[in-house]
Design an enzyme around this catalytic site. Structure first.
Site, PDB file in Angstrom:
ATOM      1  N   ASP A 104      -3.367   2.972   5.761  1.00 46.48           N
ATOM      2  CA  ASP A 104      -3.534   3.958   4.399  1.00 46.48           C
ATOM      3  C   ASP A 104      -2.409   5.126   4.792  1.00 46.48           C
ATOM      4  O   ASP A 104      -2.136   5.393   5.964  1.00 46.48           O
ATOM      5  CB  ASP A 104      -4.890   4.315   4.449  1.00 46.48           C
ATOM      6  CG  ASP A 104      -5.052   5.499   3.072  1.00 46.48           C
ATOM      7  OD1 ASP A 104      -4.439   5.056   1.933  1.00 46.48           O
ATOM      8  OD2 ASP A 104      -5.423   6.418   3.518  1.00 46.48           O
ATOM      9  N   LEU A 105      -2.215   5.576   3.686  1.00 45.09           N
ATOM     10  CA  LEU A 105      -1.340   6.845   3.757  1.00 45.09           C
ATOM     11  C   LEU A 105      -2.187   8.282   3.630  1.00 45.09           C
ATOM     12  O   LEU A 105      -2.344   8.803   4.626  1.00 45.09           O
ATOM     13  CB  LEU A 105      -0.007   6.858   2.805  1.00 45.09           C
ATOM     14  CG  LEU A 105       0.975   5.958   3.208  1.00 45.09           C
ATOM     15  CD1 LEU A 105       2.008   6.077   2.134  1.00 45.09           C
ATOM     16  CD2 LEU A 105       1.747   6.370   4.470  1.00 45.09           C
ATOM     17  N   LYS A 116      -6.733  -3.841  -1.677  1.00 49.82           N
ATOM     18  CA  LYS A 116      -5.829  -4.039  -0.234  1.00 49.82           C
ATOM     19  C   LYS A 116      -6.339  -5.030   0.605  1.00 49.82           C
ATOM     20  O   LYS A 116      -5.677  -5.486   1.411  1.00 49.82           O
ATOM     21  CB  LYS A 116      -6.078  -2.562   0.367  1.00 49.82           C
ATOM     22  CG  LYS A 116      -5.468  -1.221  -0.393  1.00 49.82           C
ATOM     23  CD  LYS A 116      -5.701  -0.011   0.450  1.00 49.82           C
ATOM     24  CE  LYS A 116      -5.073   1.091  -0.141  1.00 49.82           C
ATOM     25  NZ  LYS A 116      -5.271   2.549   0.703  1.00 49.82           N
TER      26      LYS A 116
END
Length: 286
Positions: free
Chosen positions: A8-9, A213
């Site tokens: 994830d960012l 996701k």
């Protein structure tokens, strides 16, 4: 043995300045050098991710829009799952009627109202006047983070979208008003064709019911011939839950809510302590 890691960012790979630290960058490069497939899995649009990575000399697969898109390292679209057009337009109509700030993710741009920033500033002032103990800096930071993305295109109304004939992958609704957000959750939580998730405080996001996701991770692993048991994932928020429970090995960030930590297999350091690098280095030592 881990052959793929999905990362994830926001709140995970990116630090409090929304930057990739040198330690995290070197860990990603070392993983790639060892043959591990590095995948970015985010709620952001793929073109925004490309901008973040432009100075790293790295290209990765990108799971974008919370799993509604998968782009190859060269930027080519590999897989997508757009919302039904009528579902998107009905949702946008409701959000406009309720006075929400919103963002519409397409493959080319993030469409958002012309008066969006003004709308959020007015709402912030209203919330602060009723809750003097709330941090002004925190709310301003949230606004700045929303508008730090690249690829914005401005519209006067969602009605313009119906004439564009574009695929819509994700609709993000943002508000500082908790009661307003709760009303949004109630409106969409039981919709048969939509998934609703949250990626941060003050928002909820809508997408196709099968977009997540976790599902995108499974699709990509199959494409690359990697058994799901040989994948890993790391994240910090509720939109990461599906991939944390799908991957063979998972870690929650030290800054993640307790519910995310409980769902993950382990807990790494926080995003301002290079938690991603810490997790990757543990994988490489297997």
């Amino acid at each position: 043995m881990t052959k793929l890691i999905a990362i994830d960012l926001d709140g995970t790979l990116l630090n409090e300045k929304s930057e990739i630290s040198e330690n995290n960058k070197q860990a990603l490069l070392a993983a790639q050098a060892q043959g591990i497939e590095v995948v970015i899995a985010t709620g952001r649009a793929h073109f925004d991710v490309q901008t973040i990575f432009k100075d790293t000399n790295m290209k990765t697969w990108i799971i974008g829009a919370n799993g509604a898109t998968i782009h190859r390292p060269n930027g080519e679209l590999f897989h997508h799952l757009p919302m039904k057009h009528e579902d998107a337009l009905e949702s946008l109509n409701w959000l406009e009627q309720e006075g929400f700030y919103y963002e519409i993710f397409s493959n080319e741009a993030i469409l958002t109202p012309q008066n969006g920033r003004e709308r959020l500033t007015i709402e912030m002032d209203r919330v602060l006047s009723g809750n003097p103990n709330i941090s002004v800096e925190e709310l301003e930071q949230a606004i700045n983070k929303q508008f730090s993305q690249t690829g914005f295109s401005y519209i006067d109304s969602h009605k313009e979208v119906s004439e564009m004939g574009i695929d819509i992958y994700n609709i993000l609704a943002f508000s500082f008003d908790e009661a307003k957000l709760n009303k949004g959750w109630e409106q969409f939580k039981d919709h048969n064709d939509l998934t609703i998730v949250s990626s941060a405080n003050h928002n909820f996001e809508l997408e196709h019911k099968n977009a997540s996701k976790g599902n995108a991770l499974a699709i990509l692993a199959k494409k690359l011939g990697i058994h799901i048991a040989d994948t890993a994932a790391v994240g910090d928020s509720f939109n990461d839950l599906s991939m944390l429970t799908t991957a063979g090995r998972s870690a929650a960030m030290g800054n993640a809510p307790d519910a995310i930590k409980e769902a993950a297999g382990e807990v790494t350091l926080s995003n301002h302590e290079n938690g991603v690098a810490h997790f990757i280095n543990s994988l490489r030592k297997q």
